[in-house]
Design an enzyme around this catalytic site. Structure first.
Site, short mmCIF file in Angstrom:
data_model
loop_
_atom_site.label_atom_id
_atom_site.label_comp_id
_atom_site.label_asym_id
_atom_site.label_seq_id
_atom_site.Cartn_x
_atom_site.Cartn_y
_atom_site.Cartn_z
N HIS A 261 -3.64 2.74 7.37
CA HIS A 261 -3.25 3.10 5.87
C HIS A 261 -3.13 1.81 5.07
O HIS A 261 -3.94 0.91 5.12
CB HIS A 261 -2.30 3.91 6.40
CG HIS A 261 -2.00 4.72 4.98
ND1 HIS A 261 -2.64 4.62 3.84
CD2 HIS A 261 -0.82 5.61 4.69
CE1 HIS A 261 -2.27 5.59 2.93
NE2 HIS A 261 -0.77 6.18 3.68
N HIS A 302 -13.60 5.05 4.77
CA HIS A 302 -12.30 5.72 4.47
C HIS A 302 -12.51 7.16 4.78
O HIS A 302 -13.62 7.80 4.96
CB HIS A 302 -12.44 5.66 2.98
CG HIS A 302 -11.31 6.01 2.18
ND1 HIS A 302 -10.77 7.36 1.93
CD2 HIS A 302 -10.13 5.36 1.91
CE1 HIS A 302 -9.76 7.47 1.17
NE2 HIS A 302 -9.30 5.99 1.31
N ASP A 360 -8.84 -1.95 0.02
CA ASP A 360 -8.30 -3.00 0.63
C ASP A 360 -9.01 -4.28 1.02
O ASP A 360 -8.12 -5.34 1.19
CB ASP A 360 -7.50 -2.29 2.29
CG ASP A 360 -6.29 -1.62 1.88
OD1 ASP A 360 -5.68 -1.74 0.95
OD2 ASP A 360 -6.33 -0.36 2.53
#
Ligand code: CMC
Length: 424
Positions: A261, A302, A360
């Site tokens: 996460h 994802h 990210d």
């Protein structure tokens, strides 16, 4: 709500079970599986891949088409024309503020940026090498001890005050955690500076250029909410027990810490450092594709996006601006990242599994360029995500709700008698 129904035929049950279907304004319809319990059945959905756990008006994601909307507004437009605090207001109130509403919201945030000395002492009690997420998690929960005057969660105004308080204080806590880990005294917030700019100032004690301040603002804005992800669902679940908002947010911080996460941006940088040189990329891509190797390319894939994450496009643009201003285009780590992105986007394995670079991947590189140390990356993500967490908590408590209590498929032993120690 709807006349649409599903009928489930179950072996051993005479009549099909009728299940209501509810439409959303966007996205898939949902099947209300409530009546199954009366038939002695539960639904089974590990990882909640197919489960809508709640109704929400805050954020919509269409993962197949790479769409992210807050209050109906596309993330790209918000990133271009808005700023983080305006998006915080939107998440909390469901509408963009007018000029006066925005100004009074910013005033409220500014008035609540400082934290009590007891929180500074708590952070100072941590070992210098403690992970800043550990400090942030504790400091967030500790806020409940300071602000018990606004903890009647049944009162809308008190919930709103807590929301403002926590959005205002999170950057201050984040900067304090960082400075403590470096053996430095905390720097008080400067209300003449805007939210993101002030965070960078509290962290480094230095004033930054407009480009860097804008980049930091975008990092917060792009992380502000992402509907029912693991940490937001955790905040809702914790909040459903009636716990106070600070404890619920601390649970969100703890969940975000994991590498699948929020910890991914830190993991991306560690991975890029480990790869070290463009010549080793193929070796790492091969490892990511090897079923017998647990290694994954961090920053790729994802649960919801099976297309480009719209946030990563904005983040990439932001990277370009910052790298150009700082003259970092030749940075070896950036070169590895760009090459890796290209190879993965052209590789059959990543194409067939729809594994695109996620937010990210770029936020790690951007935060590094902003001079933020790797171990603080997830703390930044938590700071950005706080408005989303608290908006979902506020939304849940504004409507009738039940304590979250999932059930299970039990596969342990059937009933048996206790065996005395001597007989085992
Ligand atoms: N590298 C290599 N293979 C991958 C990767 C990756 N990064 N991600 C998924 N796969 C493969 C996986 O091995 C599986 O293959 P198979 O079908 O042959 O078993 C398939 O793709 C599906 O993966 P999954 O784990 O079932 O998918 P998921 O939806 O449960 O996981 C994820 C999503 C984000 C946890 C995963 O893609 C991942 O671990 N990515 C790397 C970590 C990362 O970047 N996380 C940040 C997520 S975005 C920030 C956020 O929202 O918090």
């Amino acid at each position: 709500m709807t006349d649409k129904k599903a009928h489930l035929t179950v072996d051993g049950i005479d009549d099909p079970v009728e299940l209501a279907i509810y439409p959303g304004t966007l996205g898939p319809d949902v099947v209300d599986v409530g009546p199954l319990t009366k038939q002695g059945l539960f639904t089974y959905d590990p990882g909640f891949v197919s489960t809508a756990a709640c109704e929400s008006k805050i954020t919509f994601i269409d993962g197949a088409n790479g769409v992210l909307l807050h209050g109906g507004y596309p993330i790209e437009e918000l990133a271009e024309h808005s700023n983080h605090l305006e998006v915080c207001y939107l998440l909390l109130n469901g509408e963009l503020p007018n000029q006066q509403e925005l100004e009074s919201f910013i005033e409220e945030i500014d008035a609540n940026r400082s934290v009590d000395d007891s929180i500074a002492k708590l952070i100072a009690s941590f070992a210098r090498d403690a992970h800043p997420m550990s400090m942030l998690c504790s400091a967030t929960a500790a806020l409940a001890a300071q602000y018990h005057d606004n903890l009647d969660i049944s009162e809308e105004q008190q919930r709103y005050n807590s929301a403002v308080n926590i959005i205002a204080k999170m950057p201050t806590l984040a900067a304090m955690c960082y400075r403590h880990s470096k053996g430095l005294a905390p720097i008080a917030p400067d209300t003449r500076l805007r939210y993101a700019e002030n965070f960078l100032y509290m962290m480094s004690g230095e004033h930054v250029s407009e480009t860097l301040a804008r980049a930091m603002n975008r990092v917060f804005l792009l992380h502000a909410d992402h509907e029912q992800n693991a940490s937001t669902s955790t905040v809702r679940l914790a909040g459903s027990s009636g716990t106070n908002p600070y404890a619920a947010i601390a649970a969100g911080v703890a969940t975000l810490w994991g590498p699948s996460h929020g910890g991914a941006n830190e993991a991306v940088l560690n991975m890029l450092n480990e790869i070290g040189d463009e010549s080793r990329i193929d070796e790492f891509v091969a490892r990511a594709k090897d079923k017998d190797d647990p290694f994954r390319l961090m920053g790729f894939g994802h649960r919801v996006y099976k297309n480009f994450d719209p946030r990563s496009r904005v983040m990439k643009k932001c990277c370009d601006e910052v790298f150009s201003e700082l003259g970092l285009e030749e940075d070896p780590l950036l070169k590895v990242a760009i090459r890796l992105e290209k190879i993965a986007l052209e590789d059959d394995y990543f194409i067939s599994k729809k594994l695109y670079p996620n937010v990210d991947f770029y936020s790690g590189i951007l935060l590094k360029a902003l001079g933020i140390p790797v171990e603080l990356f997830t703390v930044i993500f938590a700071t950005g995500r706080t408005p989303g967490w608290i908006a979902h908590w506020h939304e849940m408590l504004s409507e009738p709700y039940k304590i979250g209590r999932p059930r299970q498929l039990y596969t342990g032993s059937t009933k048996r008698s206790f065996v005395a120690m001597a007989d085992r």
